[in-house]
Design an enzyme around this catalytic site. Structure first.
Site, PDB file in Angstrom:
ATOM      1  N   ASN A 167       0.959  -1.207  -0.063  1.00  0.00           N
ATOM      2  CA  ASN A 167      -0.013   0.125  -0.040  1.00  0.00           C
ATOM      3  C   ASN A 167       0.770   1.237  -0.010  1.00  0.00           C
ATOM      4  O   ASN A 167       1.506   1.557   1.198  1.00  0.00           O
ATOM      5  CB  ASN A 167      -1.093  -0.017   1.164  1.00  0.00           C
ATOM      6  CG  ASN A 167      -1.759   1.155   1.310  1.00  0.00           C
ATOM      7  OD1 ASN A 167      -1.844   2.136   0.463  1.00  0.00           O
ATOM      8  ND2 ASN A 167      -2.356   1.425   2.431  1.00  0.00           N
ATOM      9  N   TRP A 168       1.006   1.901  -1.057  1.00  0.00           N
ATOM     10  CA  TRP A 168       1.870   2.943  -1.242  1.00  0.00           C
ATOM     11  C   TRP A 168       1.360   4.240  -0.592  1.00  0.00           C
ATOM     12  O   TRP A 168       2.035   5.248  -0.482  1.00  0.00           O
ATOM     13  CB  TRP A 168       2.295   3.170  -2.588  1.00  0.00           C
ATOM     14  CG  TRP A 168       3.130   2.491  -3.474  1.00  0.00           C
ATOM     15  CD1 TRP A 168       3.704   1.545  -2.735  1.00  0.00           C
ATOM     16  CD2 TRP A 168       3.696   2.479  -4.815  1.00  0.00           C
ATOM     17  NE1 TRP A 168       4.574   1.152  -3.753  1.00  0.00           N
ATOM     18  CE2 TRP A 168       4.567   1.544  -4.918  1.00  0.00           C
ATOM     19  CE3 TRP A 168       3.425   3.273  -5.904  1.00  0.00           C
ATOM     20  CZ2 TRP A 168       5.344   1.223  -5.875  1.00  0.00           C
ATOM     21  CZ3 TRP A 168       4.169   3.089  -7.092  1.00  0.00           C
ATOM     22  CH2 TRP A 168       5.081   2.241  -6.992  1.00  0.00           C
ATOM     23  N   LYS A 169      -0.074   4.221  -0.193  1.00  0.00           N
ATOM     24  CA  LYS A 169      -0.483   5.180   0.515  1.00  0.00           C
ATOM     25  C   LYS A 169      -0.171   6.703  -0.621  1.00  0.00           C
ATOM     26  O   LYS A 169      -0.399   6.518  -1.623  1.00  0.00           O
ATOM     27  CB  LYS A 169      -0.025   5.719   2.169  1.00  0.00           C
ATOM     28  CG  LYS A 169      -0.261   4.361   2.724  1.00  0.00           C
ATOM     29  CD  LYS A 169       0.043   4.452   4.143  1.00  0.00           C
ATOM     30  CE  LYS A 169      -0.006   3.133   4.858  1.00  0.00           C
ATOM     31  NZ  LYS A 169      -0.028   3.146   6.339  1.00  0.00           N
ATOM     32  N   GLU A 223      -6.641   4.678   7.813  1.00  0.00           N
ATOM     33  CA  GLU A 223      -6.289   6.189   7.645  1.00  0.00           C
ATOM     34  C   GLU A 223      -7.715   6.739   6.983  1.00  0.00           C
ATOM     35  O   GLU A 223      -7.979   7.920   7.292  1.00  0.00           O
ATOM     36  CB  GLU A 223      -5.231   6.331   6.709  1.00  0.00           C
ATOM     37  CG  GLU A 223      -3.949   6.064   7.542  1.00  0.00           C
ATOM     38  CD  GLU A 223      -2.880   5.237   6.832  1.00  0.00           C
ATOM     39  OE1 GLU A 223      -2.909   5.229   5.629  1.00  0.00           O
ATOM     40  OE2 GLU A 223      -1.893   4.852   7.332  1.00  0.00           O
ATOM     41  N   GLU A 241      -5.243  -4.876  10.278  1.00  0.00           N
ATOM     42  CA  GLU A 241      -4.259  -3.977  10.561  1.00  0.00           C
ATOM     43  C   GLU A 241      -4.643  -3.416  11.806  1.00  0.00           C
ATOM     44  O   GLU A 241      -5.566  -2.595  12.021  1.00  0.00           O
ATOM     45  CB  GLU A 241      -4.316  -2.918   9.358  1.00  0.00           C
ATOM     46  CG  GLU A 241      -3.983  -3.748   7.998  1.00  0.00           C
ATOM     47  CD  GLU A 241      -3.376  -2.577   7.138  1.00  0.00           C
ATOM     48  OE1 GLU A 241      -2.394  -2.799   6.745  1.00  0.00           O
ATOM     49  OE2 GLU A 241      -4.061  -1.173   6.994  1.00  0.00           O
ATOM     50  N   GLY A 294       2.378   2.081  10.656  1.00  0.00           N
ATOM     51  CA  GLY A 294       3.543   2.918  10.697  1.00  0.00           C
ATOM     52  C   GLY A 294       4.209   3.449  11.954  1.00  0.00           C
ATOM     53  O   GLY A 294       4.732   4.382  12.133  1.00  0.00           O
ATOM     54  N   SER A 337       3.473  -2.422  10.170  1.00  0.00           N
ATOM     55  CA  SER A 337       5.036  -2.290  10.422  1.00  0.00           C
ATOM     56  C   SER A 337       5.488  -3.685  10.115  1.00  0.00           C
ATOM     57  O   SER A 337       6.408  -4.316  10.652  1.00  0.00           O
ATOM     58  CB  SER A 337       5.489  -2.031  11.956  1.00  0.00           C
ATOM     59  OG  SER A 337       4.845  -0.712  12.163  1.00  0.00           O
ATOM     60  N   GLY A 397       2.864  -1.139   4.216  1.00  0.00           N
ATOM     61  CA  GLY A 397       3.086   0.281   3.975  1.00  0.00           C
ATOM     62  C   GLY A 397       4.307   0.708   3.598  1.00  0.00           C
ATOM     63  O   GLY A 397       4.839   0.539   2.322  1.00  0.00           O
ATOM     64  N   GLY A 398       4.978   1.169   4.861  1.00  0.00           N
ATOM     65  CA  GLY A 398       6.572   1.589   4.506  1.00  0.00           C
ATOM     66  C   GLY A 398       7.220   0.863   3.530  1.00  0.00           C
ATOM     67  O   GLY A 398       8.086   1.376   2.911  1.00  0.00           O
TER      68      GLY A 398
HETATM   69  P1  13P Z   1       3.194   0.132   7.789  1.00  0.00           P
HETATM   70  O1  13P Z   1       3.722  -1.057   7.174  1.00  0.00           O
HETATM   71  O2  13P Z   1       3.794   1.328   7.024  1.00  0.00           O
HETATM   72  O3  13P Z   1       3.034  -0.093   9.365  1.00  0.00           O
HETATM   73  O4  13P Z   1       1.627   0.202   7.181  1.00  0.00           O
HETATM   74  C1  13P Z   1       0.768  -0.654   7.249  1.00  0.00           C
HETATM   75  C2  13P Z   1      -0.400  -0.554   6.599  1.00  0.00           C
HETATM   76  O5  13P Z   1      -1.268   0.766   6.803  1.00  0.00           O
HETATM   77  C3  13P Z   1      -0.837  -1.007   5.049  1.00  0.00           C
HETATM   78  O6  13P Z   1      -2.053  -0.629   4.811  1.00  0.00           O
END
Ligand code: 13P
Length: 248
Positions: free
Chosen positions: A10-12, A97, A165, A171, A211, A232-233
């Site tokens: 998920n690149w957000k 989010e 999640e 994050g 994470s 995410g990250g």
């Molecule tokens: P992180 O991996 O950055 O914690 O984000 C997880 C996430 O929200 C994936 O949708």
């Protein structure tokens, strides 16, 4: 019942055409032999360029949201047909989010999920408790509500992917332990088997997100009920390939 592992990024709200294309070019050769399904859910405006970049590779490009109406006066929204124009299959729905900052709730999650299924997209429906809910012993209650409302009216649950999640792990660098994630995802599967059938619940892929990275993915992926990750990250760098190749 064996479920094919699924690692989704998920690149957000990150990357541009140039940086995204570069990353996909770098990932392509190193994910070639992966045994799992792979997706990168990118910002809507990057979809055309990233679909082009990922062409002919194992990486499927996904979206981060879809509106519930077919079309109409919904400024700023994207319809299922618009996603399908680019061959999109996977779409994240109800990310925490979006619930936190954009007024998404179990009802809109439900409408978006039904719209995605109607259009033959595969929704990745996100659920998860906050830290205060976990500390207050409310995790199962919160997840039950998110599942019962979010999946209300779904006929074929095996076409849905669930992403668990925990909000406190997103994050923050604070991953759920392997046991915590397994225990909660096992609860989710049990809940699905009551809402639908045991057989269908056993076919639903349930991902862990929060994470997850190259260092902790092996332990999480070794858990019997965890079928993959929503990353995410770590999906913003070539480390993503290490997660995709978790079983190497
Ligand atoms: P992180 O991996 O950055 O914690 O984000 C997880 C996430 O929200 C994936 O949708």
């Amino acid at each position: 019942m064996s479920r094919k592992p699924f690692i989704a990024g998920n690149w957000k709200m990150n990357m541009t055409v140039a940086t995204g294309t570069k990353l996909i070019e770098e990932l392509k050769p190193i994910v070639k032999e992966a045994k799992c399904d792979i997706a990168l859910c990118v910002p809507a405006i990057l979809i055309p360029a990233m679909v082009k970049a990922a062409k002919g590779s194992r990486i499927k490009i996904g979206a981060q949201n879809v509106h519930f109406a077919d079309h109409g006066a919904f400024t700023g929204e994207i319809s299922a047909d618009m996603l399908k124009d680019y061959g999109i299959k996977f779409v994240i729905i109800g990310h925490s989010e979006r619930r936190q900052y954009f007024g998404e709730n179990n009802d809109t999650v439900n409408q978006r999920t039904l719209a995605a299924l109607k259009a033959e997209l595969t929704p990745i429906v996100c659920i998860g408790e906050s830290l205060s809910e976990r500390d207050g012993g409310k995790t199962e209650e919160v997840l039950t509500r998110q599942l019962e409302f979010g999946l209300h009216g779904v006929e074929d649950v095996k076409n849905v992917v669930i992403a668990y999640e925990p909000v406190w792990a997103i994050g923050t660098g604070k991953t759920a332990t392997d046991e915590q994630a397994q225990e909660t995802i096992k609860f989710i599967r049990k809940k699905l088997s009551k809402m639908f059938t045991v057989k269908d619940a056993n076919r639903v892929r349930i991902l862990y997100g929060g994470s997850m990275n190259a260092g902790n993915c092996k332990g999480l992926m070794a858990q019997p009920d965890i079928d993959g990750g929503l990353i995410g990250g770590a999906s913003l760098k070539t480390d993503f390939a290490k997660i995709v190749n978790f079983n190497k």
